[in-house]
Design an enzyme around this catalytic site. Structure first.
Site, PDB file in Angstrom:
ATOM      1  N   ASN A 114      48.110  43.112  39.333  1.00  0.00           N
ATOM      2  CA  ASN A 114      48.175  44.519  39.082  1.00  0.00           C
ATOM      3  C   ASN A 114      49.406  45.297  39.768  1.00  0.00           C
ATOM      4  O   ASN A 114      49.755  46.136  39.084  1.00  0.00           O
ATOM      5  CB  ASN A 114      46.888  45.288  39.360  1.00  0.00           C
ATOM      6  CG  ASN A 114      46.341  45.503  40.561  1.00  0.00           C
ATOM      7  OD1 ASN A 114      46.694  44.485  41.397  1.00  0.00           O
ATOM      8  ND2 ASN A 114      45.982  46.427  41.034  1.00  0.00           N
ATOM      9  N   GLY A 187      42.553  40.546  45.692  1.00  0.00           N
ATOM     10  CA  GLY A 187      41.859  40.209  44.455  1.00  0.00           C
ATOM     11  C   GLY A 187      40.621  40.709  44.306  1.00  0.00           C
ATOM     12  O   GLY A 187      40.277  41.785  45.245  1.00  0.00           O
ATOM     13  N   SER A 188      39.827  40.061  43.594  1.00  0.00           N
ATOM     14  CA  SER A 188      38.374  40.758  43.383  1.00  0.00           C
ATOM     15  C   SER A 188      37.448  40.131  44.451  1.00  0.00           C
ATOM     16  O   SER A 188      37.572  39.299  45.399  1.00  0.00           O
ATOM     17  CB  SER A 188      37.804  40.233  42.088  1.00  0.00           C
ATOM     18  OG  SER A 188      37.865  38.767  42.037  1.00  0.00           O
ATOM     19  N   GLU A 209      42.020  41.529  50.951  1.00  0.00           N
ATOM     20  CA  GLU A 209      42.255  42.731  50.499  1.00  0.00           C
ATOM     21  C   GLU A 209      41.702  42.780  49.028  1.00  0.00           C
ATOM     22  O   GLU A 209      42.033  42.382  47.977  1.00  0.00           O
ATOM     23  CB  GLU A 209      43.809  42.942  50.257  1.00  0.00           C
ATOM     24  CG  GLU A 209      44.515  43.012  51.573  1.00  0.00           C
ATOM     25  CD  GLU A 209      44.365  44.370  52.332  1.00  0.00           C
ATOM     26  OE1 GLU A 209      44.067  45.327  51.783  1.00  0.00           O
ATOM     27  OE2 GLU A 209      44.598  44.490  53.573  1.00  0.00           O
ATOM     28  N   CYS A 243      44.064  49.185  42.733  1.00  0.00           N
ATOM     29  CA  CYS A 243      42.672  48.842  43.630  1.00  0.00           C
ATOM     30  C   CYS A 243      42.129  50.277  44.287  1.00  0.00           C
ATOM     31  O   CYS A 243      41.226  50.335  44.425  1.00  0.00           O
ATOM     32  CB  CYS A 243      42.952  47.741  44.606  1.00  0.00           C
ATOM     33  SG  CYS A 243      44.463  48.365  45.525  1.00  0.00           S
ATOM     34  N   GLU A 331      33.510  47.819  39.224  1.00  0.00           N
ATOM     35  CA  GLU A 331      34.979  48.462  39.239  1.00  0.00           C
ATOM     36  C   GLU A 331      35.482  48.760  37.890  1.00  0.00           C
ATOM     37  O   GLU A 331      35.322  47.673  37.333  1.00  0.00           O
ATOM     38  CB  GLU A 331      35.653  47.600  40.233  1.00  0.00           C
ATOM     39  CG  GLU A 331      37.208  48.457  40.469  1.00  0.00           C
ATOM     40  CD  GLU A 331      38.203  47.289  41.275  1.00  0.00           C
ATOM     41  OE1 GLU A 331      37.527  46.024  41.797  1.00  0.00           O
ATOM     42  OE2 GLU A 331      39.309  47.700  41.635  1.00  0.00           O
TER      43      GLU A 331
HETATM   44  P1  NAD Z   1      41.213  37.832  41.050  1.00  0.00           P
HETATM   45  O1  NAD Z   1      40.311  38.030  41.978  1.00  0.00           O
HETATM   46  O2  NAD Z   1      40.801  37.467  39.665  1.00  0.00           O
HETATM   47  O3  NAD Z   1      42.695  37.078  41.411  1.00  0.00           O
HETATM   48  C1  NAD Z   1      43.352  36.992  42.341  1.00  0.00           C
HETATM   49  C2  NAD Z   1      43.886  35.804  42.790  1.00  0.00           C
HETATM   50  O4  NAD Z   1      42.935  34.655  42.941  1.00  0.00           O
HETATM   51  C3  NAD Z   1      44.708  35.317  41.604  1.00  0.00           C
HETATM   52  O5  NAD Z   1      46.084  34.903  42.389  1.00  0.00           O
HETATM   53  C4  NAD Z   1      44.158  33.996  40.917  1.00  0.00           C
HETATM   54  O6  NAD Z   1      44.944  33.205  40.602  1.00  0.00           O
HETATM   55  C5  NAD Z   1      43.231  33.788  41.982  1.00  0.00           C
HETATM   56  N1  NAD Z   1      42.056  33.190  41.538  1.00  0.00           N
HETATM   57  C6  NAD Z   1      41.212  33.639  40.485  1.00  0.00           C
HETATM   58  N2  NAD Z   1      40.221  32.963  40.467  1.00  0.00           N
HETATM   59  C7  NAD Z   1      40.103  32.078  41.165  1.00  0.00           C
HETATM   60  C8  NAD Z   1      39.006  31.143  41.643  1.00  0.00           C
HETATM   61  N3  NAD Z   1      37.966  30.914  40.958  1.00  0.00           N
HETATM   62  N4  NAD Z   1      39.163  30.203  42.564  1.00  0.00           N
HETATM   63  C9  NAD Z   1      40.325  30.426  43.464  1.00  0.00           C
HETATM   64  N5  NAD Z   1      41.389  31.552  43.081  1.00  0.00           N
HETATM   65  C10 NAD Z   1      41.167  32.171  42.050  1.00  0.00           C
HETATM   66  O7  NAD Z   1      41.782  39.507  41.154  1.00  0.00           O
HETATM   67  P2  NAD Z   1      42.774  40.062  40.096  1.00  0.00           P
HETATM   68  O8  NAD Z   1      42.261  40.157  38.766  1.00  0.00           O
HETATM   69  O9  NAD Z   1      44.307  39.653  40.063  1.00  0.00           O
HETATM   70  O10 NAD Z   1      42.850  41.597  40.504  1.00  0.00           O
HETATM   71  C11 NAD Z   1      42.035  42.649  40.398  1.00  0.00           C
HETATM   72  C12 NAD Z   1      41.187  42.988  41.742  1.00  0.00           C
HETATM   73  O11 NAD Z   1      41.730  42.900  42.822  1.00  0.00           O
HETATM   74  C13 NAD Z   1      40.416  44.116  41.482  1.00  0.00           C
HETATM   75  O12 NAD Z   1      39.159  43.980  42.069  1.00  0.00           O
HETATM   76  C14 NAD Z   1      41.215  45.039  42.444  1.00  0.00           C
HETATM   77  O13 NAD Z   1      40.553  46.096  43.104  1.00  0.00           O
HETATM   78  C15 NAD Z   1      41.455  43.950  43.576  1.00  0.00           C
HETATM   79  N6  NAD Z   1      42.867  44.455  44.425  1.00  0.00           N
HETATM   80  C16 NAD Z   1      42.822  44.626  45.654  1.00  0.00           C
HETATM   81  C17 NAD Z   1      43.829  45.072  46.132  1.00  0.00           C
HETATM   82  C18 NAD Z   1      43.969  45.642  47.615  1.00  0.00           C
HETATM   83  O14 NAD Z   1      44.878  45.915  48.199  1.00  0.00           O
HETATM   84  N7  NAD Z   1      43.041  45.611  48.216  1.00  0.00           N
HETATM   85  C19 NAD Z   1      45.223  45.187  45.649  1.00  0.00           C
HETATM   86  C20 NAD Z   1      45.039  44.898  44.077  1.00  0.00           C
HETATM   87  C21 NAD Z   1      43.886  44.582  43.417  1.00  0.00           C
END
Ligand code: NAD
Length: 453
Positions: A114, A187-188, A209, A243, A331
């Site tokens: 994002n 990520g999530s 994060e 986020c 979320e």
């Molecule tokens: P995501 O968890 O789907 O993906 C993040 C990363 O994990 C990606 O690089 C992806 O390739 C990898 N990934 C995805 N599924 C995986 C799996 N099963 N096994 C191993 N790796 C895997 O998250 P997203 O859709 O990229 O981002 C959205 C989420 O991130 C939201 O919940 C948001 O709130 C959070 N976020 C947090 C912050 C923060 O700084 N705290 C910042 C941005 C986004």
């Protein structure tokens, strides 16, 4: 070269001690800065292709962040790296005590889509500043930004020092089997748990994060004009795919009508129409469909239109919402703003406390008791009083979650510490030590020790 080989080369390179040299670190931070500036237009083009993010937003929320981080570390690297003297207690006299910031070794940074540049490169900058080797795995969901980062890094950095690895779930799963000294994941919460489990196998430390549902409370004591303007900006920035965006609003009932009008006014004034060239689009079809399902047509106060072809969703406000509504179960991560109204400030704080700890929380009020209660009672990663999102932009504040919204933090000196081991060193003189701690022991010695300790 296979990724296993690269990670192994990074471990060997770290052992050469070269990354501990401050000049070396600065040289590569400067190189990264120059590369970002040289490639600025390519970075804008890639993100525009991925989800229509404008130059303005990309510069203010991504490029400038990374450049400021580099500037901060270039300026402060010497003092951050210097061992810190601390007091030495009585039993360790005569001696001196120091905390050394030791680089951890080889780091894995996994980014989210994002804010793909900021969330991939800012941790890399902090990790390099702290003297580590790094592998970056940017998010594959924003494919063009991933490719441009991979290209820039791999064409300009030695792989045994910094390497960017292109890939999705399969490649990340492969990476997670390897041993790193730290994994920094954005990520999530769901994937955060997968990362945490994999890290546990190798006792690798993590910074997670993550996300969550971040509330914003608006009481009758708020400056409503200011609150509405700042909330509309912070919620619909990046089309709500932020986020720390306010996920939902809690609005005091007596001012709700007036406040809703103000929200409407600012959404219209900011002109987030389907042909706007600065209102970001939804990242992909899957997320578009997920978000459309969250719009309960019976509860729309404003907006609700969308354009599937353009992946556009109009800023949408939902009213008469309660905690059981579907939109309150996960979320949102999109331009939908549900509003719950309340009559009692303390009761609403307690209701927030019934839910998982959010990444951010916001309060709009001029009442000092409400400010105090908000800060003292609620647990959240970070937040603002009378603003949203902006706490992120102060690198004197740590940025990170708590509980379900994350583990650890970064930005500024906190980022440096996140990628360092705080190594304790006590140095003793070789003279002036009482014999009391050495055997043979006696009751007399124990009595002395009891008095002494
Ligand atoms: P995501 O968890 O789907 O993906 C993040 C990363 O994990 C990606 O690089 C992806 O390739 C990898 N990934 C995805 N599924 C995986 C799996 N099963 N096994 C191993 N790796 C895997 O998250 P997203 O859709 O990229 O981002 C959205 C989420 O991130 C939201 O919940 C948001 O709130 C959070 N976020 C947090 C912050 C923060 O700084 N705290 C910042 C941005 C986004």
């Amino acid at each position: 070269m296979k990724i296993q080989e690269i990670v192994s080369k990074q471990k060997d390179f770290f052992k050469t001690q070269q990354t501990k040299n401050i000049k070396f670190r600065k040289m590569y931070l400067e190189k990264l800065r120059d590369l970002i500036i040289e490639n600025e237009n390519l970075l804008y083009e890639a993100i525009q292709k991925d989800f229509g993010k404008s130059k303005f937003d990309t510069f203010t929320t991504e490029i400038s962040f990374v450049l400021n981080d580099i500037k901060y570390y270039l300026k402060n690297l010497k003092s951050l790296s210097k061992p810190k003297k601390v007091n030495t207690n009585l039993v360790n006299q005569i001696g001196t005590s120091r905390i050394h910031q030791e680089p951890l070794g080889n780091i894995l940074v996994i980014g989210a889509w994002n804010y793909p540049y900021q969330l991939s490169l800012s941790p890399i900058v902090a990790a390099l500043a702290a003297g580590n080797c790094c592998v970056l795995k940017p998010s594959e969901i924003a494919e063009n930004t991933m490719k441009i980062m991979v290209k820039i890094i791999n064409e300009n950095f030695p792989p045994e020092y910094v390497y960017a690895y292109e890939g999705g779930i399969e490649e990340t799963t492969e990476l997670l089997k390897l041993k790193f000294d730290k994994i920094f994941f954005t990520g999530s919460t769901k994937v955060g748990k997968i990362v945490y489990k994999a890290a546990a196998e190798n006792l690798t430390s993590v910074t997670l994060e993550l996300g969550g549902k971040s509330p914003a409370i608006i009481t009758k004591e708020a400056n409503l004009e200011v609150a509405a303007k700042r909330i509309v900006w912070g919620k619909f920035l990046n089309a709500g795919q932020t986020c720390v965006a306010p996920d939902y609003l809690l609005v005091e009932e007596s001012i709700q009508e007036q406040f809703l009008e103000m929200l409407r006014k600012y959404i219209q004034e900011f002109n987030y129409t389907s042909d706007s060239d600065y209102y970001t689009r939804i990242i992909n079809q899957k997320n578009f469909e997920r978000l459309i399902k969250l719009i309960n047509k019976d509860k729309i106060y404003f907006g609700g239109t969308s354009d599937n072809e353009k992946l556009y969703i109009e800023p949408t406000i939902l009213t008469n919402i309660n905690w059981d509504d579907e939109v309150m179960q996960e979320e949102i991560f999109g331009p939908i703003l549900p509003i719950i109204s309340f009559t009692n400030f303390n009761i609403i704080l307690n209701e927030i406390l019934e839910h998982e700890k959010p990444l951010a929380a916001y309060l709009f009020t001029n009442n000092s008791e409400e400010k105090e209660n908000f800060t003292q009672k609620l647990s959240f990663g970070g937040g603002c009083i009378n603003d949203v999102v902006m706490h992120l932009g102060n690198d004197n504040l740590p940025f990170g979650g708590v509980g379900n919204s994350g583990i650890g933090n970064y930005h500024g000196k906190f980022g440096f510490e996140t990628f360092s081991h705080q190594k304790a060193v006590l140095e003793r003189t070789t003279w002036g030590e009482p014999n009391i701690k050495y055997p043979p022991y006696s009751d007399k010695k124990l009595n002395w020790i009891k008095k002494f300790l």
